[in-house]
Design a protein around this motif. Structure first.
Motif, mmCIF file in Angstrom:
data_model
loop_
_atom_site.group_PDB
_atom_site.id
_atom_site.type_symbol
_atom_site.label_atom_id
_atom_site.label_comp_id
_atom_site.label_asym_id
_atom_site.label_seq_id
_atom_site.Cartn_x
_atom_site.Cartn_y
_atom_site.Cartn_z
ATOM 1 N N GLY A 1 26.109 38.743 -26.829
ATOM 2 C CA GLY A 1 25.666 39.743 -27.793
ATOM 3 C C GLY A 1 24.222 39.502 -28.157
ATOM 4 N N LEU A 2 23.337 39.814 -27.225
ATOM 5 C CA LEU A 2 21.915 39.538 -27.435
ATOM 6 C C LEU A 2 21.149 40.838 -27.580
ATOM 7 C CD1 LEU A 2 21.590 36.679 -24.794
ATOM 8 C CD2 LEU A 2 21.616 36.434 -27.275
ATOM 9 N N PRO A 3 19.957 40.810 -28.146
ATOM 10 C CA PRO A 3 19.190 42.035 -28.323
ATOM 11 C C PRO A 3 18.860 42.667 -26.979
ATOM 12 C CG PRO A 3 17.920 40.104 -29.054
ATOM 13 C CD PRO A 3 19.253 39.622 -28.671
ATOM 14 N N GLY A 4 18.868 43.979 -26.934
ATOM 15 C CA GLY A 4 18.549 44.694 -25.701
ATOM 16 C C GLY A 4 18.633 46.195 -25.934
ATOM 17 N N ILE A 5 18.628 46.921 -24.821
ATOM 18 C CA ILE A 5 18.580 48.387 -24.864
ATOM 19 C C ILE A 5 19.670 48.977 -25.767
ATOM 20 C CG2 ILE A 5 18.872 50.458 -23.444
ATOM 21 C CD1 ILE A 5 17.711 48.686 -21.094
ATOM 22 N N GLY A 6 19.255 49.820 -26.708
ATOM 23 C CA GLY A 6 20.198 50.509 -27.582
ATOM 24 C C GLY A 6 20.948 49.564 -28.514
ATOM 25 N N LEU A 7 20.551 48.329 -28.504
ATOM 26 C CA LEU A 7 21.160 47.287 -29.333
ATOM 27 C C LEU A 7 22.659 47.147 -29.067
ATOM 28 C CD1 LEU A 7 19.305 45.762 -31.144
ATOM 29 C CD2 LEU A 7 20.309 46.856 -33.125
ATOM 30 N N ILE A 8 23.087 47.614 -27.904
ATOM 31 C CA ILE A 8 24.521 47.686 -27.644
ATOM 32 C C ILE A 8 25.146 46.296 -27.560
ATOM 33 C CG2 ILE A 8 26.224 48.394 -25.911
ATOM 34 C CD1 ILE A 8 24.413 50.884 -25.489
ATOM 35 N N GLY B 1 25.155 45.033 -22.213
ATOM 36 C CA GLY B 1 23.850 45.612 -22.490
ATOM 37 C C GLY B 1 23.930 47.123 -22.496
ATOM 38 N N GLY B 2 22.752 47.745 -22.486
ATOM 39 C CA GLY B 2 22.704 49.197 -22.441
ATOM 40 C C GLY B 2 22.063 49.646 -21.143
ATOM 41 N N TYR B 3 22.390 50.878 -20.738
ATOM 42 C CA TYR B 3 21.746 51.459 -19.557
ATOM 43 C C TYR B 3 21.064 52.733 -20.025
ATOM 44 C CZ TYR B 3 21.019 53.106 -14.812
ATOM 45 O OH TYR B 3 20.449 53.538 -13.631
ATOM 46 N N ARG C 1 29.310 58.746 -22.623
ATOM 47 C CA ARG C 1 28.942 57.337 -22.761
ATOM 48 C C ARG C 1 29.749 56.498 -21.756
ATOM 49 N NH1 ARG C 1 26.600 59.767 -26.589
ATOM 50 N NH2 ARG C 1 25.636 58.628 -28.321
ATOM 51 N N ARG C 2 29.499 56.750 -20.496
ATOM 52 C CA ARG C 2 30.184 55.959 -19.476
ATOM 53 C C ARG C 2 29.766 54.483 -19.551
ATOM 54 N NH1 ARG C 2 28.273 59.240 -14.440
ATOM 55 N NH2 ARG C 2 26.450 59.309 -15.820
ATOM 56 N N ILE C 3 30.560 53.659 -18.926
ATOM 57 C CA ILE C 3 30.201 52.232 -18.868
ATOM 58 C C ILE C 3 29.942 51.856 -17.419
ATOM 59 C CG2 ILE C 3 30.956 49.883 -19.370
ATOM 60 C CD1 ILE C 3 32.702 51.037 -21.590
ATOM 61 N N GLY D 1 26.439 49.983 -21.377
ATOM 62 C CA GLY D 1 26.834 51.235 -22.009
ATOM 63 C C GLY D 1 25.758 52.280 -21.783
ATOM 64 N N GLU D 2 26.167 53.444 -21.314
ATOM 65 C CA GLU D 2 25.210 54.536 -21.090
ATOM 66 C C GLU D 2 24.614 54.920 -22.453
ATOM 67 O OE1 GLU D 2 27.156 57.992 -19.562
ATOM 68 O OE2 GLU D 2 25.329 58.802 -18.648
ATOM 69 N N THR D 3 23.295 55.056 -22.500
ATOM 70 C CA THR D 3 22.680 55.337 -23.796
ATOM 71 C C THR D 3 21.317 55.986 -23.600
ATOM 72 O OG1 THR D 3 22.122 54.380 -25.943
ATOM 73 C CG2 THR D 3 21.513 53.093 -24.016
ATOM 74 N N HIS D 4 20.833 56.620 -24.640
ATOM 75 C CA HIS D 4 19.516 57.259 -24.581
ATOM 76 C C HIS D 4 18.440 56.202 -24.385
ATOM 77 C CE1 HIS D 4 15.784 59.034 -26.012
ATOM 78 N NE2 HIS D 4 16.311 60.216 -25.738
ATOM 79 N N GLY D 5 18.518 55.151 -25.182
ATOM 80 C CA GLY D 5 17.583 54.046 -24.993
ATOM 81 C C GLY D 5 16.630 53.849 -26.150
ATOM 82 N N SER D 6 16.388 54.907 -26.928
ATOM 83 C CA SER D 6 15.398 54.710 -27.982
ATOM 84 C C SER D 6 16.007 54.668 -29.390
ATOM 85 C CB SER D 6 14.289 55.755 -27.893
ATOM 86 O OG SER D 6 14.822 57.016 -27.685
#
Lengths: 254, 254, 254, 254
Positions: free
Chosen positions: D23-30, D122-124, D133-135, D185-190
Motif C-alpha cells: 500500500g504505497l503512494p502511486g497513481i490515483g492513490l489506489i 497500484g493504479g493504471y 474500473r477494470r482491474i 485499478g483502472e483510473t483517470h490518474g489525476s
C-alpha cells in the motif's frame, strides 16, 4: 569496479624522506604544469595508476589506435635528499564523495610507500597580473612552515578555501601523522601561468636539492594545456549529452 | 539489492577461445543491431542476466501480461574456432559510478567463464554519409591489432573518446590481462545504420569463422529500433516526472 | 575515506547522565549560537572530530597560514548533574544519504560514551516577530516531555517537519533506546535571533543545573554569524562553479 | 545509518500461505488507499518498520508533540486461508539506487517470514473515467495468473512500464522463487479514485477469503489523501530549498 583502485606496476622499496608532490588540474594550470615538468626533467618513472568510478566513464582514443582510461598516475624519482612521488592526472573526482574517496586511496598508497610529507601545488587567483608571482602557502605542520618560510613561501596572506585534492590531501594526511602543505602560485586565474609555475619549480628544486633546467618549461606548459583542453572538451561533450538527456530528450541512451 | 548482480541460468564449461561481443545501445544503434542479429542467427542461448541498481527502477509490461526487469543478458554460442559470449541490453548504467560497477561485474563474469578477448561494437559518428562505411578500431593489444588489421579494421584514424561500456570494458579488461578492442562502424550518427552494422557482422563472421546469413538483418534492425524506442520513451517519461518533481511540483511521489 | 569518520582526540570515561546537545546551522542560527555559547561559557573541551565525504571537498585557509577541514566537533564538559556532550559544526551533510550516515555515526559515538539523552536545538520559523520567543518542543519520550514541560517548553503546537540532524538524531536515537527531543526557539526565520537563543540557553541552564552568564551572548552570536557567512560563501562559490560546469562550460576541472 | 534497515517490533512465526500486499503512494492513490483500508478493517498489527537513507532526511511533528520518521511499516494479520503481510508507507525511495536497495530489503524480510507471494497494488492511468474500473494485472507466474484470472483480473491489456516498488518487488521476487503480480485499478490518474480502490479491495477479499466491510472506505480514502498531501508538501518544501540552494543562493545550510 566499485571503489577507487590503485594498480601497481612496480613495488618500490620504502621511500627515503618520501614526499608526495601533486600535479593535478587547477587554477592557472600551475599544479599540472609543475608536476608534468618535474616528471620529465627528473625522468621519474611511472609506478602506479589510480582509477576511480568517480572519474568520467570514458576512454580516450590515441593516435596509434590505442585507448587510455581517464586516470591519475604516480611517478617516482630519487633525489639527493628525498625520494619523490609525483601524482599526475588530467582530472579530479567529480563529487564530494568521490574527492574524499580518491584522497583516501592516495594517502593509503603514500603511507604504504613510506611517504612522510604531502606537498600539493596549485594556483592562487588574484584576478590581476602580479610582477612578483609570490608563492603562498598553508600547512598543517609548524616545522614544515619554518622549512618553507626559509624558501620564501608566504604564510598567512592567502584567504578563502581550497577546493579539491590540493586541500584535502594535506588536511586528511595530518590525521594520519603526515606533514602537509599546499603551495599556491600567485596568478591571474584565467590563463595558464608558466611564470608562476617556474617560480614553484625553482622553489621545489631548492627545497628538495634537485637540479632542474627550466628552459623547456614553456614548451611543456603549452603541451599540458593542449592535452587538458582535449580532455575537458571530451568530458564536457559527454556531460552535456547526459545533462540534456536527464532533463529532456530521448537520446540519453548511448 | 545494493550491487550489480549476475543471475546465472546455466553454468557453462570453461570457454574455448572465449570472446565477449557486446550489443548495447549506442551511436547509430550499430552495436545493438549487430549483437541482436548475431544472437538470433547463431542461435545463441541465454545463460545469464545482469541486473543493476544503476538501471532505471522500472519494469516493462509484456503483451502476455508478464513483466520484465530492465536488464542486460548474456548469450552463449559455440563457433568453429571460438566460444562466443554476447552481451545484449536495452540500457547502460546511468552514472559514472554505475558504469564502472557494471563493467566490473561483466569482467568478473567473463573471467569466471574463461573469456580471453573483449570485443565491443559501436558506431563512429562522422555527421555525413560515407559510401564505404569503414570500420575503425582501437585496441589495448598489439597482437589483436594485427589480427584485426588483417580483416580490414582501420587503426589510428578515429579521434576523441568513447563513452560507456564500449570503452570501459576493453580498457578495464586490460588491467586483468584480457585482450580488448572496440570496433566502430563509420556512420552518420543520427539514424540507425544497418549498412554499417552489416559491415561489422561480415567482419566478425570472417574473424570468428562463422556462417552468418545477412538477409534478415534489415528486418531485425527495424525491430531493434522499435524495441529501443519504447524502452527510451518509458524511461524518459519516468525521468521527466522525477525531474519536474525534484525541481518543482508536488507529484513526485508515485 | 569512504565513510563518515570520528577522530577521537581523547577517550573520556563513561558519561554520567550523559546528554548530547547540538549546535548546528539552521533556522535563525539558534542552534549554532546556543551551542557555541555553551561550549565557551562552560569551557567545554574538544574531544573528537567528525569528518564526512558528504561534507564539501574543501578546506579553509586560516589567518595563520594553516588549513582546516570542513568538519563537526564534539566538546565535553562536566556539569553538576550531567556530563554534557556538545556537537558543533558549520555544516550539515548535503544529501539524504549523507544526513542518515552522519546521524548514524553521531549516535554510535554517543552510545559508546554512554549518552542517554539527545537534545537538539533549532529554530521554529513563524515569519513574524514574537515578544515572548516561546520554546516549542517535540520528543520521543513521555518522561522527557514531562521534564521539559516543567521548564516551560510547549508541546503540541509546532507543526510541519524538521529537516536534517535536529530531527534525525532524536528520532533515530529512539530506535537505540535513547530519549530524545528537539527544542525550537520561536523566531522570525530570516535573521539571526539572539533573543530566542538566550531563552534556550536559560532553559538549558536550568534544566541541566548550569551556571551560565548571558552577557556575552550577543557578541558571540555576531561572531558565529560571521564565521558561518564565510563558510557559506566559500562552499557556495565552489558549488556554483560545479553547477555551471555540469550544465554548461568547460571550466569544471579545477 | 548507511543502509536500509528493518526494525522488528515482533518476530512472528513462519507465515502460513504468506502473501505480501503493498500500500504505497502511486497513481490515483489506489495502492495506498487499499493498503490502509485493509490494515484497519483486518485489524492488522504493526510488526516492523523500514527506514532508509534513501528517504527524505526529515521527521514530522505530531499533534501531541511527538515526532515520526519518514518510514514504511509492515503489518500482519491472519486470514482464514492466508497470513497477510501489508507494507504501508507515505513515500518511496527517491533514486534508482534507493529503489533497488529498499526492494531488496523488503524481499529479504518477506523471505525471512516465509512469504511465498508478492502482490503489489497500484493504479493504471487512462486519462479518462471508465464506468467499469477494470482491474489489470501483470505477473511473473503462470499459476498465479490463472488464479487471478478467475477473480476477473485482466491480463495482457495494460501497456508501458511500472515505475517503482509496484514493479520491482514482484519482478525481483521472481529471482528468489517468489510468485508475484501487480494489480492495477483502472483510473483517470489525476485524482484519488476510491471507486477503483473498492474494486481491488473486493477482489482481494474474495481472493484471500476475507470479510471486509466497504462502507468506511470513502472516509478512509479522504484521510489517506490528507496525510499524503501533508507529507508531500513538507518533503517538497525541503527539496525546493535544497534545489535553490544547489543552483543559486546562500541559504542552503539549514
Amino acid at each position: 569496479m566499485n571503489d577507487t583502485l590503485i594498480v601497481e606496476k612496480e613495488k618500490p622499496k620504502k621511500l627515503r624522506n618520501g614526499i608526495l608532490l601533486t600535479g593535478l588540474p587547477g587554477i592557472g594550470l600551475i599544479g599540472q604544469v609543475v608536476g608534468r615538468y618535474l616528471v620529465e626533467e627528473l625522468k621519474a618513472k611511472k609506478i602506479a595508476l589510480l582509477l576511480s568510478p568517480h572519474f568520467p566513464h570514458q576512454v580516450f582514443m590515441t593516435k596509434k589506435g590505442g585507448m587510455r582510461l581517464i586516470k591519475n598516475s604516480f611517478y617516482l624519482c630519487h633525489g639527493k635528499t628525498h625520494d619523490i612521488l609525483i601524482l599526475l592526472g588530467d582530472i579530479q573526482a567529480m563529487s564530494s564523495v568521490g574527492q574524499y574517496e580518491v584522497a583516501g586511496a592516495v594517502l593509503d598508497y603514500c603511507q604504504k610507500l613510506g611517504v612522510k610529507e604531502i606537498m600539493t601545488v596549485g594556483g592562487y587567483s588574484t584576478g590581476k597580473i602580479s610582477e612578483d608571482r609570490r608563492i603562498f602557502g598553508v600547512t598543517t605542520s609548524d616545522p614544515l612552515r619554518e622549512r618553507l618560510k626559509k624558501q620564501g613561501v608566504i604564510f598567512g596572506e592567502a584567504r578563502g578555501s581550497i577546493v579539491g585534492a590540493a586541500g584535502l590531501l594535506p588536511a586528511l594526511g595530518k590525521l594520519r601523522g603526515l606533514e602537509g602543505a599546499c603551495l599556491m602560485g600567485e596568478t591571474h586565474g584565467s590563463y595558464v601561468d608558466t611564470v608562476s609555475a617556474k617560480q614553484i619549480v625553482l622553489l621545489l628544486s631548492k627545497y628538495l636539492s634537485l637540479k632542474v633546467d627550466l628552459k623547456r618549461l614553456d614548451a611543456k606548459a603549452q603541451e599540458s594545456q593542449k592535452v587538458l583542453k582535449k580532455v575537458q572538451e571530451e568530458v564536457q561533450k559527454s556531460m552535456e549529452a547526459q545533462f540534456e538527456a536527464t532533463s529532456r530528450n530521448v537520446s540519453y541512451i548511448r
